[in-house]
Design a protein around this motif. Structure first.
Motif, PDB file in Angstrom:
ATOM      1  N   SER A 187      37.510  25.570 -93.281  1.00 44.10           N
ATOM      2  CA  SER A 187      38.771  26.326 -93.191  1.00 44.10           C
ATOM      3  C   SER A 187      39.196  26.456 -91.735  1.00 44.10           C
ATOM      4  O   SER A 187      40.395  26.389 -91.414  1.00 44.10           O
ATOM      5  CB  SER A 187      38.592  27.710 -93.820  1.00 44.10           C
ATOM      6  N   TRP A 188      38.232  26.658 -90.857  1.00 43.58           N
ATOM      7  CA  TRP A 188      38.537  26.746 -89.424  1.00 43.58           C
ATOM      8  C   TRP A 188      39.072  25.413 -88.905  1.00 43.58           C
ATOM      9  O   TRP A 188      40.059  25.387 -88.152  1.00 43.58           O
ATOM     10  CB  TRP A 188      37.271  27.147 -88.678  1.00 43.58           C
ATOM     11  N   ILE A 189      38.448  24.316 -89.318  1.00 46.08           N
ATOM     12  CA  ILE A 189      38.950  23.006 -88.902  1.00 46.08           C
ATOM     13  C   ILE A 189      40.340  22.764 -89.471  1.00 46.08           C
ATOM     14  O   ILE A 189      41.234  22.260 -88.781  1.00 46.08           O
ATOM     15  CB  ILE A 189      37.981  21.891 -89.354  1.00 46.08           C
ATOM     16  N   SER A 190      40.543  23.128 -90.739  1.00 46.74           N
ATOM     17  CA  SER A 190      41.856  22.946 -91.354  1.00 46.74           C
ATOM     18  C   SER A 190      42.915  23.775 -90.639  1.00 46.74           C
ATOM     19  O   SER A 190      44.042  23.311 -90.409  1.00 46.74           O
ATOM     20  CB  SER A 190      41.799  23.339 -92.838  1.00 46.74           C
ATOM     21  N   VAL A 236      60.253  26.646 -86.307  1.00 42.73           N
ATOM     22  CA  VAL A 236      58.934  26.073 -86.042  1.00 42.73           C
ATOM     23  C   VAL A 236      58.098  27.025 -85.185  1.00 42.73           C
ATOM     24  O   VAL A 236      56.887  27.139 -85.373  1.00 42.73           O
ATOM     25  CB  VAL A 236      59.071  24.698 -85.364  1.00 42.73           C
ATOM     26  N   LYS A 237      58.727  27.722 -84.241  1.00 38.42           N
ATOM     27  CA  LYS A 237      57.987  28.694 -83.432  1.00 38.42           C
ATOM     28  C   LYS A 237      57.408  29.805 -84.307  1.00 38.42           C
ATOM     29  O   LYS A 237      56.264  30.236 -84.106  1.00 38.42           O
ATOM     30  CB  LYS A 237      58.899  29.289 -82.368  1.00 38.42           C
ATOM     31  N   ALA A 238      58.190  30.254 -85.280  1.00 35.58           N
ATOM     32  CA  ALA A 238      57.699  31.294 -86.193  1.00 35.58           C
ATOM     33  C   ALA A 238      56.536  30.768 -87.035  1.00 35.58           C
ATOM     34  O   ALA A 238      55.532  31.465 -87.253  1.00 35.58           O
ATOM     35  CB  ALA A 238      58.832  31.775 -87.088  1.00 35.58           C
ATOM     36  N   GLN A 239      56.660  29.520 -87.497  1.00 35.51           N
ATOM     37  CA  GLN A 239      55.569  28.935 -88.286  1.00 35.51           C
ATOM     38  C   GLN A 239      54.320  28.742 -87.440  1.00 35.51           C
ATOM     39  O   GLN A 239      53.198  28.929 -87.920  1.00 35.51           O
ATOM     40  CB  GLN A 239      56.039  27.598 -88.879  1.00 35.51           C
ATOM     41  N   LYS A 240      54.504  28.388 -86.184  1.00 34.93           N
ATOM     42  CA  LYS A 240      53.353  28.234 -85.301  1.00 34.93           C
ATOM     43  C   LYS A 240      52.615  29.560 -85.135  1.00 34.93           C
ATOM     44  O   LYS A 240      51.371  29.597 -85.115  1.00 34.93           O
ATOM     45  CB  LYS A 240      53.799  27.710 -83.938  1.00 34.93           C
ATOM     46  N   ALA A 241      53.373  30.659 -85.003  1.00 29.87           N
ATOM     47  CA  ALA A 241      52.738  31.972 -84.886  1.00 29.87           C
ATOM     48  C   ALA A 241      51.897  32.281 -86.126  1.00 29.87           C
ATOM     49  O   ALA A 241      50.789  32.847 -86.029  1.00 29.87           O
ATOM     50  CB  ALA A 241      53.798  33.048 -84.673  1.00 29.87           C
ATOM     51  N   GLN A 242      52.400  31.899 -87.302  1.00 32.40           N
ATOM     52  CA  GLN A 242      51.636  32.101 -88.536  1.00 32.40           C
ATOM     53  C   GLN A 242      50.346  31.288 -88.518  1.00 32.40           C
ATOM     54  O   GLN A 242      49.273  31.776 -88.914  1.00 32.40           O
ATOM     55  CB  GLN A 242      52.489  31.721 -89.743  1.00 32.40           C
ATOM     56  N   PHE A 243      50.423  30.049 -88.067  1.00 33.75           N
ATOM     57  CA  PHE A 243      49.239  29.193 -87.999  1.00 33.75           C
ATOM     58  C   PHE A 243      48.232  29.720 -86.980  1.00 33.75           C
ATOM     59  O   PHE A 243      47.014  29.582 -87.166  1.00 33.75           O
ATOM     60  CB  PHE A 243      49.640  27.757 -87.663  1.00 33.75           C
ATOM     61  N   GLU A 244      48.730  30.317 -85.901  1.00 32.97           N
ATOM     62  CA  GLU A 244      47.816  30.898 -84.906  1.00 32.97           C
ATOM     63  C   GLU A 244      47.049  32.071 -85.505  1.00 32.97           C
ATOM     64  O   GLU A 244      45.847  32.231 -85.250  1.00 32.97           O
ATOM     65  CB  GLU A 244      48.608  31.343 -83.677  1.00 32.97           C
ATOM     66  N   ARG A 245      47.722  32.892 -86.314  1.00 31.84           N
ATOM     67  CA  ARG A 245      47.026  33.992 -86.981  1.00 31.84           C
ATOM     68  C   ARG A 245      45.991  33.458 -87.972  1.00 31.84           C
ATOM     69  O   ARG A 245      44.865  33.977 -88.063  1.00 31.84           O
ATOM     70  CB  ARG A 245      48.023  34.896 -87.696  1.00 31.84           C
ATOM     71  N   ALA A 246      46.373  32.437 -88.729  1.00 30.57           N
ATOM     72  CA  ALA A 246      45.441  31.852 -89.689  1.00 30.57           C
ATOM     73  C   ALA A 246      44.232  31.247 -88.985  1.00 30.57           C
ATOM     74  O   ALA A 246      43.091  31.361 -89.455  1.00 30.57           O
ATOM     75  CB  ALA A 246      46.155  30.795 -90.534  1.00 30.57           C
ATOM     76  N   HIS A 247      44.470  30.626 -87.832  1.00 31.09           N
ATOM     77  CA  HIS A 247      43.375  30.025 -87.072  1.00 31.09           C
ATOM     78  C   HIS A 247      42.426  31.100 -86.554  1.00 31.09           C
ATOM     79  O   HIS A 247      41.194  30.961 -86.621  1.00 31.09           O
ATOM     80  CB  HIS A 247      43.948  29.207 -85.909  1.00 31.09           C
ATOM     81  N   ALA A 248      42.982  32.200 -86.043  1.00 30.90           N
ATOM     82  CA  ALA A 248      42.149  33.297 -85.541  1.00 30.90           C
ATOM     83  C   ALA A 248      41.352  33.934 -86.680  1.00 30.90           C
ATOM     84  O   ALA A 248      40.170  34.279 -86.511  1.00 30.90           O
ATOM     85  CB  ALA A 248      43.020  34.342 -84.843  1.00 30.90           C
ATOM     86  N   ALA A 249      41.975  34.076 -87.854  1.00 33.92           N
ATOM     87  CA  ALA A 249      41.280  34.668 -88.999  1.00 33.92           C
ATOM     88  C   ALA A 249      40.149  33.766 -89.476  1.00 33.92           C
ATOM     89  O   ALA A 249      39.058  34.242 -89.815  1.00 33.92           O
ATOM     90  CB  ALA A 249      42.267  34.928 -90.134  1.00 33.92           C
ATOM     91  N   ALA A 250      40.384  32.445 -89.503  1.00 35.80           N
ATOM     92  CA  ALA A 250      39.344  31.503 -89.921  1.00 35.80           C
ATOM     93  C   ALA A 250      38.178  31.516 -88.945  1.00 35.80           C
ATOM     94  O   ALA A 250      37.013  31.467 -89.346  1.00 35.80           O
ATOM     95  CB  ALA A 250      39.934  30.099 -90.043  1.00 35.80           C
ATOM     96  N   LYS A 251      38.479  31.590 -87.675  1.00 35.92           N
ATOM     97  CA  LYS A 251      37.429  31.643 -86.652  1.00 35.92           C
ATOM     98  C   LYS A 251      36.607  32.924 -86.792  1.00 35.92           C
ATOM     99  O   LYS A 251      35.372  32.898 -86.719  1.00 35.92           O
ATOM    100  CB  LYS A 251      38.069  31.572 -85.264  1.00 35.92           C
ATOM    101  N   SER A 252      37.281  34.038 -87.019  1.00 38.14           N
ATOM    102  CA  SER A 252      36.588  35.312 -87.174  1.00 38.14           C
ATOM    103  C   SER A 252      35.694  35.303 -88.412  1.00 38.14           C
ATOM    104  O   SER A 252      34.565  35.804 -88.376  1.00 38.14           O
ATOM    105  CB  SER A 252      37.604  36.449 -87.273  1.00 38.14           C
ATOM    106  N   ALA A 253      36.177  34.723 -89.512  1.00 38.75           N
ATOM    107  CA  ALA A 253      35.382  34.665 -90.742  1.00 38.75           C
ATOM    108  C   ALA A 253      34.132  33.814 -90.540  1.00 38.75           C
ATOM    109  O   ALA A 253      33.048  34.162 -91.025  1.00 38.75           O
ATOM    110  CB  ALA A 253      36.231  34.102 -91.877  1.00 38.75           C
ATOM    111  N   LEU A 254      34.264  32.713 -89.829  1.00 40.15           N
ATOM    112  CA  LEU A 254      33.113  31.852 -89.567  1.00 40.15           C
ATOM    113  C   LEU A 254      32.099  32.558 -88.665  1.00 40.15           C
ATOM    114  O   LEU A 254      30.889  32.498 -88.906  1.00 40.15           O
ATOM    115  CB  LEU A 254      33.579  30.540 -88.936  1.00 40.15           C
TER     116      LEU A 254
END
Length: 495
Positions: A187-190, A236-254
């Motif tokens: 999930s973190w890689i994705s 696209v900037k708004a979508q990038k912000a969403q992906f940054e949150r998802a990336h941080a959440a995946a990293k935290s879960a791992l």
């Protein structure tokens, strides 16, 4: 009048006890039979295929990605849920060892000295000191129950089954940690790949906005084109912000699963990919594979413990014989403690016969009710396992077609975008057509990433649902391991 046991009578009781011990004890527990759950005989799309046996052993053989194995090893070493399960198993093992000791006689030795001050009004023998010392050295048989009706044996069997159930529960937690860690890692890689896609798309939108601005300055583009390009960039900037949150959440879960920051883990950050799992399934698998799942085995052992408890509750209705005795020396003088005249012994057999005890029947009722509950829980565990595996295998058979369709869609959308940009530059189409093509391509690429991630999550869940493999082996990764992702995701500033 109190009856005194003679040497001959004691010999007879001892011989009787020995013969009973040698002949074994009677068990009143129900036979341990595995309940039959109402499920189909096999999994798979080909119902006519011969059922194949299937088993998984070492988890390293299932995960060919070295980075994934590193993460799993870290999680198995530090995961708190697994440590709790192992500690709980050790507790149950200790209780089993305590209960097991009741199967054997308990022998203890004791050396003591007792000093007693006697009352002058009671102890008046002339010439005898009213303060008396008594020395003793004895070896004693603690109260040992002759297990004629299997009560102690049944309690031992129940404790053993409870220990085995806890061991399977710990194995289930271990498999869950393995699957959860692998899913969290991918999930973190994705999330990293999605963030890379957003960054790439954002760069493309910025370039398009710059081109529109230049065309507007030369009078070729309109204010509408510029506004549409600006709106597309903001989206696209708004979508990038969403992906940054998802990336941080995946990293935290791992990091939560492995118990440490990713920055402290030694893994290859240059080879991060959505690696295919090493799981090859035959066309049809016998549903008996479910019987090796740790949760099903744990439920089975809990049922066997309930059967043993019924045996113990039934045996409690019958008389019980206990033996207590000691042999040693006793003297008022330490110098004469081990003389032949100082020998002493006692042997106290006792029989306890229940007469009026309603609690015995209540205990039996409780044990039988627990047995019926655990039978139902076992059947439910098997049915849930079958439903889980059946759904995961059905999903597995559809992901291949979905992936192929999404790859074709990405190619088609990429070609459409190229044609739309060419038509716009030639003045044959409005910029809105280009924006639509850009957004559709971005959506198609994101859908492809999500499908690849979902396919891996499904196969990892299937690994766990089929009983997994928790053995640890030395394993070398396959050099020809295929990857569904040729792009190495960027970790960013925070990994």
């Amino acid at each position: 009048m109190t009856k005194i046991f003679t040497r001959n009578s004691l010999t007879s009781v001892t011989a009787l006890a020995a013969s009973l011990l040698l002949s074994g004890c009677l068990s009143m527990a129900p036979n341990n039979e595995r309940p039959q759950a109402s499920i189909e005989q096999s999994f798979g799309q080909n119902a006519d295929a011969q059922h194949a046996a299937f088993s998984l052993e070492a988890w390293q053989e299932f995960f060919p990605d070295p980075n994934a194995r590193i993460m799993i090893e870290e999680a198995l070493e530090s995961n708190t849920d697994l440590r709790i399960a192992i500690a709980r198993m050790a507790e149950v093992e200790g209780r089993y060892q305590i209960q097991r000791e009741n199967l054997f006689p308990s022998i203890s030795g004791e050396i003591s000295q007792a000093r007693t001050k006697n009352s002058a009004n009671v102890f008046t023998v002339p010439g005898v000191d009213s303060i008396q010392d008594v020395y003793s050295a004895k070896v004693g048989l603690m109260s040992y129950e002759l297990d004629l009706f299997g009560r102690v044996r049944s309690l031992n069997d129940a404790a053993l089954a409870q220990y085995l159930s806890s061991a399977e529960a710990a194995r289930s937690v271990k498999l869950s940690v393995i699957a959860q860690t692998a899913n969290a890692y991918y999930s973190w890689i994705s999330a990293s790949r999605s963030l890379n896609l957003a960054n790439k798309t954002l760069k493309s939108r910025e370039d398009s906005l710059g081109l529109i601005q230049k065309r507007l300055d030369t009078g070729i583009a309109s204010e509408l084109d510029l506004a549409q390009a600006q709106a597309s960039l903001a989206t696209v900037k708004a979508q990038k912000a969403q992906f940054e949150r998802a990336h941080a959440a995946a990293k935290s879960a791992l990091e939560l699963l492995i118990g440490k920051p990713l920055s402290t883990v030694d893994f290859n950050t240059e080879q991060l990919s959505m690696t295919e799992m090493a799981l090859e399934l035959p066309d049809s698998i016998s549903s008996e594979v479910l019987l090796s799942r740790p949760d099903v085995l744990s439920a089975e052992q809990s049922l066997y413990a309930a059967n043993a408890n019924i045996g113990a509750a039934r045996a409690a209705f019958f008389p019980s014989i206990s033996l207590t005795g000691d042999y040693g020396y006793s003297s008022t003088e330490f110098d004469t403690l081990f003389d032949s005249e100082s020998k002493t012994w006692s042997f106290i057999p006792s029989i306890r016969i229940p007469i009026f005890n309603n609690g015995l029947q209540a205990n039996l009722d409780i044990a039988e009710a627990q047995q019926q509950r655990l039978i139902a829980e076992y059947e439910k565990a098997v049915q849930q396992a079958f439903s889980e595996v059946y759904q995961l295998m059905a999903n597995r058979s559809t992901y291949g077609g979905e992936l192929e369709a999404n790859r074709s869609l990405v190619k088609a959308q990429s070609k459409r975008l190229t044609l739309a940009e060419a038509k716009y530059k030639a003045g044959l189409a409005s910029y809105l057509e280009v924006l639509n093509a850009q957004q559709d391509q971005f959506t198609a690429e994101q859908a492809l990433l999500e499908t690849e991630r979902a396919q891996l999550a499904n196969i990892i869940s299937l690994y766990k649902a089929l009983g997994g493999g928790d053995k640890v082996v030395s394993y070398e990764p396959r050099k020809d391991a295929d990857s569904t992702d040729t792009e190495t995701p960027s970790l960013g500033d925070n990994g």
